[in-house]
Scaffold this active site. Structure first.
Site, mmCIF file in Angstrom:
data_model
loop_
_atom_site.group_PDB
_atom_site.id
_atom_site.type_symbol
_atom_site.label_atom_id
_atom_site.label_comp_id
_atom_site.label_asym_id
_atom_site.label_seq_id
_atom_site.Cartn_x
_atom_site.Cartn_y
_atom_site.Cartn_z
ATOM 1 N N CYS A 282 -40.153 37.302 6.316
ATOM 2 C CA CYS A 282 -41.169 36.251 6.327
ATOM 3 C C CYS A 282 -40.733 35.222 4.925
ATOM 4 O O CYS A 282 -39.840 35.802 4.287
ATOM 5 C CB CYS A 282 -42.631 36.305 6.334
ATOM 6 S SG CYS A 282 -42.984 37.672 5.023
ATOM 7 N N HIS A 283 -41.497 34.264 4.860
ATOM 8 C CA HIS A 283 -40.733 33.110 3.684
ATOM 9 C C HIS A 283 -41.996 32.496 3.322
ATOM 10 O O HIS A 283 -42.996 32.575 3.638
ATOM 11 C CB HIS A 283 -39.813 32.170 4.141
ATOM 12 C CG HIS A 283 -38.525 32.493 5.176
ATOM 13 N ND1 HIS A 283 -37.661 33.436 4.720
ATOM 14 C CD2 HIS A 283 -38.325 32.861 6.555
ATOM 15 C CE1 HIS A 283 -36.866 33.550 5.757
ATOM 16 N NE2 HIS A 283 -37.408 33.160 6.750
ATOM 17 N N THR B 299 -33.298 29.345 2.464
ATOM 18 C CA THR B 299 -32.408 28.385 1.976
ATOM 19 C C THR B 299 -32.785 27.224 1.442
ATOM 20 O O THR B 299 -32.052 26.622 0.450
ATOM 21 C CB THR B 299 -31.109 28.151 3.018
ATOM 22 O OG1 THR B 299 -31.879 27.299 4.122
ATOM 23 C CG2 THR B 299 -30.616 29.581 3.554
ATOM 24 N N ASP C 244 -40.822 36.279 10.650
ATOM 25 C CA ASP C 244 -39.993 34.766 10.311
ATOM 26 C C ASP C 244 -41.016 33.730 9.915
ATOM 27 O O ASP C 244 -40.474 32.624 9.988
ATOM 28 C CB ASP C 244 -39.167 34.295 11.368
ATOM 29 C CG ASP C 244 -37.976 33.362 11.003
ATOM 30 O OD1 ASP C 244 -37.723 33.537 9.667
ATOM 31 O OD2 ASP C 244 -37.592 32.733 11.461
ATOM 32 N N ARG D 133 -29.737 38.144 -0.205
ATOM 33 C CA ARG D 133 -29.287 37.591 0.958
ATOM 34 C C ARG D 133 -28.097 36.778 0.899
ATOM 35 O O ARG D 133 -27.950 36.008 0.197
ATOM 36 C CB ARG D 133 -30.495 36.786 1.535
ATOM 37 C CG ARG D 133 -30.136 36.336 2.893
ATOM 38 C CD ARG D 133 -31.438 35.353 3.473
ATOM 39 N NE ARG D 133 -31.590 35.350 4.753
ATOM 40 C CZ ARG D 133 -32.149 34.176 5.324
ATOM 41 N NH1 ARG D 133 -32.566 33.184 4.906
ATOM 42 N NH2 ARG D 133 -32.152 34.323 6.839
#
Length: 305
Positions: A33-34, A78, A258, A125
């Site tokens: 997850c972010h 990102t 996610d 990552r």
């Protein structure tokens, strides 16, 4: 209000997700997850390819509790580049119930790595999806991998299935465990035993340091149906791929929501229904215990095993 303007057409995460029907095992981990921003506190990177909606640590941790997970693994997005401030802030407020996967550059100092480790970082990552990032030279990535190996960290890789042949030698010579995001993004219109997915299965067969996340059916599905409107069996076209890996490599698979689902184009899933999807790919309690508890604990909280 965010200090940034979202990419036109950006889909915000699903507000008011349902409560899952599936009872998760005690200690379940959302292993992908972010957090995004908020942009006024944690600015997005100047070199980013997209500008998301804000998705704060408070909102992530509330979702964790709502869905029935005990812990999270937060992966650097990102849009934040190599500035891990938002992720590290989330770890600092998670009371030991989160681990992190960061993005770093060659210039990162040993003191910075040690500080991140103390906060709960356990991996870096490497992103090879061209539409999301500009590639970092492989010699720099290999140098980073060599520096994190003594810390017991691993490398998370994100790539598209068509690029695996080109990346094979790099992945197989990394000195750490390698965790592949989203099953290497297979084309689910092709057969499970077709050449493309068979190459990925062979990678895992021949290299026991390679793991896979069985995540992101909403990103891989072509025929759906989506996890919306109470759908009990979403993303059926993805199920054979994930079940194949679950059954063949039960000790090297992970699963994550996610959330908040960056860069989706046609729909935003109900995260409660997305959790229910797990039952399609791990139909037995023993499989779910392995996928959601034993495997992520072994990789991210080995000191508690």
């Amino acid at each position: 209000m965010s200090a940034f303007t979202k990419t036109p057409g950006w889909l915000d995460w699903y507000a008011g997700p349902s409560r899952p029907r599936l009872q998760l095992p005690a200690g379940a981990v959302d292993a992908h997850c972010h957090v995004f921003g908020p942009g006024d506190r944690f600015p997005y990177a100047p070199e980013r390819k997209y500008t998301p909606c804000d998705a704060s640590r408070e909102q992530l941790l509330a979702l964790r509790d709502h869905l029935g997970f005990e812990r999270n693994v937060i992966v650097q997005a990102t849009c934040h580049g190599a500035d891990n401030s938002a992720l590290l802030d989330a770890l600092a407020h998670a009371q030991g119930r989160a681990r992190g996967v960061v993005t770093v550059r060659r210039s990162v100092t040993d003191d910075e790595l040690q500080r991140m480790h103390a906060l709960g970082v356990r991996g870096v990552r490497f992103n090879f999806v061209r539409r999301l990032v500009d590639f970092t030279p492989r010699d720099e990535l290999m140098e980073i991998a060599a520096r994190i190996q003594p810390l017991g960290w691993h490398v998370v890789v994100y790539f598209e299935a068509a690029d695996l042949a080109e990346l094979w030698d790099f992945f197989t010579t990394l000195p750490t465990p390698v965790v592949v995001d989203h099953m290497g993004r297979p084309d689910v219109r092709q057969p499970v035993d077709g050449p493309e997915f068979s190459r990925f299965v062979r990678l895992m067969d021949e290299h026991p340091h390679v793991w896979s996340k069985l995540s992101c059916p909403e990103r891989l599905s072509v025929a759906g149906p989506p996890a919306l409107n109470g759908e009990p069996r979403p993303y059926r076209d993805v199920v054979p791929f994930a079940r194949h890996l679950m059954e063949r490599f039960p000790h090297r698979v992970l699963w994550g929501t996610d959330w908040p689902h960056p860069n989706l184009k046609d729909h935003m899933p109900d995260d409660g229904l997305l959790v229910d999807f797990i039952e399609q790919i791990a139909p037995t309690p023993a499989q779910r215990q392995q996928l959601l508890v034993r495997n992520p604990m072994r990789l991210y909280w080995p000191e508690e095993r």
